[in-house]
Design a protein around this motif. Structure first.
Motif, PDB file in Angstrom:
ATOM      1  N   ASP A  70       0.830  -1.213   0.000  1.00 16.37           N
ATOM      2  CA  ASP A  70       0.000   0.000   0.000  1.00 16.37           C
ATOM      3  C   ASP A  70       0.861   1.259   0.000  1.00 16.37           C
ATOM      4  O   ASP A  70       0.449   2.303  -0.499  1.00 16.37           O
ATOM      5  N   ALA A  71       2.065   1.147   0.566  1.00 15.00           N
ATOM      6  CA  ALA A  71       2.992   2.285   0.611  1.00 15.00           C
ATOM      7  C   ALA A  71       3.905   2.290  -0.626  1.00 15.00           C
ATOM      8  O   ALA A  71       4.979   2.896  -0.618  1.00 15.00           O
ATOM      9  N   ASN A  72       3.489   1.568  -1.675  1.00 19.09           N
ATOM     10  CA  ASN A  72       4.169   1.553  -2.987  1.00 19.09           C
ATOM     11  C   ASN A  72       5.461   0.743  -3.063  1.00 19.09           C
ATOM     12  O   ASN A  72       6.278   0.972  -3.952  1.00 19.09           O
ATOM     13  N   VAL A  73       5.649  -0.192  -2.146  1.00 17.51           N
ATOM     14  CA  VAL A  73       6.758  -1.141  -2.292  1.00 17.51           C
ATOM     15  C   VAL A  73       6.232  -2.246  -3.227  1.00 17.51           C
ATOM     16  O   VAL A  73       5.137  -2.755  -3.015  1.00 17.51           O
ATOM     17  N   PRO A  74       6.992  -2.599  -4.286  1.00 11.39           N
ATOM     18  CA  PRO A  74       6.476  -3.623  -5.213  1.00 11.39           C
ATOM     19  C   PRO A  74       6.264  -4.967  -4.517  1.00 11.39           C
ATOM     20  O   PRO A  74       7.055  -5.352  -3.658  1.00 11.39           O
ATOM     21  N   GLU A  75       5.186  -5.633  -4.917  1.00  5.83           N
ATOM     22  CA  GLU A  75       4.841  -6.899  -4.256  1.00  5.83           C
ATOM     23  C   GLU A  75       5.755  -8.039  -4.694  1.00  5.83           C
ATOM     24  O   GLU A  75       6.059  -8.943  -3.931  1.00  5.83           O
ATOM     25  N   SER A  76       6.181  -8.019  -5.945  1.00  5.53           N
ATOM     26  CA  SER A  76       7.092  -9.078  -6.398  1.00  5.53           C
ATOM     27  C   SER A  76       8.497  -8.485  -6.456  1.00  5.53           C
ATOM     28  O   SER A  76       8.675  -7.268  -6.394  1.00  5.53           O
ATOM     29  N   GLY A  77       9.486  -9.344  -6.576  1.00  8.83           N
ATOM     30  CA  GLY A  77      10.871  -8.861  -6.601  1.00  8.83           C
ATOM     31  C   GLY A  77      11.338  -8.497  -5.212  1.00  8.83           C
ATOM     32  O   GLY A  77      10.862  -9.041  -4.226  1.00  8.83           O
ATOM     33  N   CYS A  78      12.263  -7.564  -5.138  1.00  8.55           N
ATOM     34  CA  CYS A  78      12.892  -7.186  -3.876  1.00  8.55           C
ATOM     35  C   CYS A  78      12.087  -6.116  -3.170  1.00  8.55           C
ATOM     36  O   CYS A  78      11.620  -5.213  -3.825  1.00  8.55           O
ATOM     37  N   PRO A  79      11.960  -6.129  -1.866  1.00 12.22           N
ATOM     38  CA  PRO A  79      12.360  -7.209  -0.965  1.00 12.22           C
ATOM     39  C   PRO A  79      11.238  -8.219  -0.707  1.00 12.22           C
ATOM     40  O   PRO A  79      11.498  -9.335  -0.296  1.00 12.22           O
ATOM     41  N   ILE A  80       9.966  -7.805  -0.936  1.00 14.99           N
ATOM     42  CA  ILE A  80       8.841  -8.630  -0.469  1.00 14.99           C
ATOM     43  C   ILE A  80       8.810  -9.995  -1.148  1.00 14.99           C
ATOM     44  O   ILE A  80       8.681 -11.027  -0.491  1.00 14.99           O
ATOM     45  N   GLY A  81       8.941 -10.018  -2.470  1.00 15.51           N
ATOM     46  CA  GLY A  81       8.905 -11.295  -3.196  1.00 15.51           C
ATOM     47  C   GLY A  81       9.992 -12.238  -2.713  1.00 15.51           C
ATOM     48  O   GLY A  81       9.767 -13.436  -2.522  1.00 15.51           O
ATOM     49  N   GLY A  82      11.185 -11.686  -2.502  1.00 18.00           N
ATOM     50  CA  GLY A  82      12.322 -12.491  -2.042  1.00 18.00           C
ATOM     51  C   GLY A  82      12.083 -13.064  -0.651  1.00 18.00           C
ATOM     52  O   GLY A  82      12.355 -14.240  -0.400  1.00 18.00           O
ATOM     53  N   LEU A  83      11.562 -12.236   0.239  1.00 10.09           N
ATOM     54  CA  LEU A  83      11.322 -12.694   1.612  1.00 10.09           C
ATOM     55  C   LEU A  83      10.244 -13.766   1.649  1.00 10.09           C
ATOM     56  O   LEU A  83      10.357 -14.758   2.373  1.00 10.09           O
TER      57      LEU A  83
END
Length: 181
Positions: A70-83
């Motif tokens: 919601d704060a504009n961090v991409p959902e896929s890729g780094c860091p969320i997708g990786g984690l």
């Protein structure tokens, strides 16, 4: 324990590392010929499933990561997708650890090998994973999330804790007991 939801996640990490480090300390004996303490290993599997995965990863995947998106961090890729990928890998390794424990009665050599491989994977994955979250993702979350989002996390985390409360204390005690073992 701090009231801030991010600090709660950092506190959870300390318990997870206690269990991971203890597992790692058991590996040489298991790889050798020392008796295998299946009871402690089973408790560690339960801890990793209930405390680390359902409760802790639940807070991250169901609440923190969507707030970051919601704060504009991409959902896929780094860091969320990786984690999230590392969470999946962690679940697989804990499953492998359980498989090894279940093999103990029928094929001890194979069981020891499977247990050691799982522990090696867990010991490689978790400290690095936790470092990424503590050093990079959590500070980023503290910068990006609004007060309203932080308050929503507080409420959400409290609900997760409430659902898992019946075994949460037990798992924290287990992790602490390994420090004195």
């Amino acid at each position: 324990m701090s009231d801030h939801p991010i600090q709660q996640l950092v506190d959870d990490h300390r318990y997870i590392l206690m269990v991971v480090n203890h597992l790692n300390s058991l590996a040489p004996g298991i790889a050798g010929s020392e008796p295998v303490n299946a009871s402690v290993l089973r408790q560690a599997v339960q801890f990793m499933r209930e405390f680390a995965d359902h409760c802790h990863h639940g807070k991250e995947e169901d609440l923190l990561f969507p707030a970051l998106v919601d704060a504009n961090v991409p959902e896929s890729g780094c860091p969320i997708g990786g984690l999230k990928g590392e969470h999946v890998k962690g679940r697989k390794l804990v499953g492998q650890l359980e498989e090894g424990i279940n093999l103990l009665g029928e094929n001890e050599t194979q069981a020891r090998q499977t247990i050691c491989e799982a522990i090696r994977g867990i010991a490689l994955l978790y400290p690095d994973h936790i470092w990424k979250e503590d050093a990079m993702v959590f500070p980023m979350a503290e910068r990006l999330l609004s007060d309203a989002q932080v308050n929503a996390l507080k409420v959400g985390f409290a609900e997760v804790e409430r659902i898992h409360a019946h075994h949460h204390q037990h798992h924290m005690q287990f992790a602490l007991s390994l420090q004195t073992a």
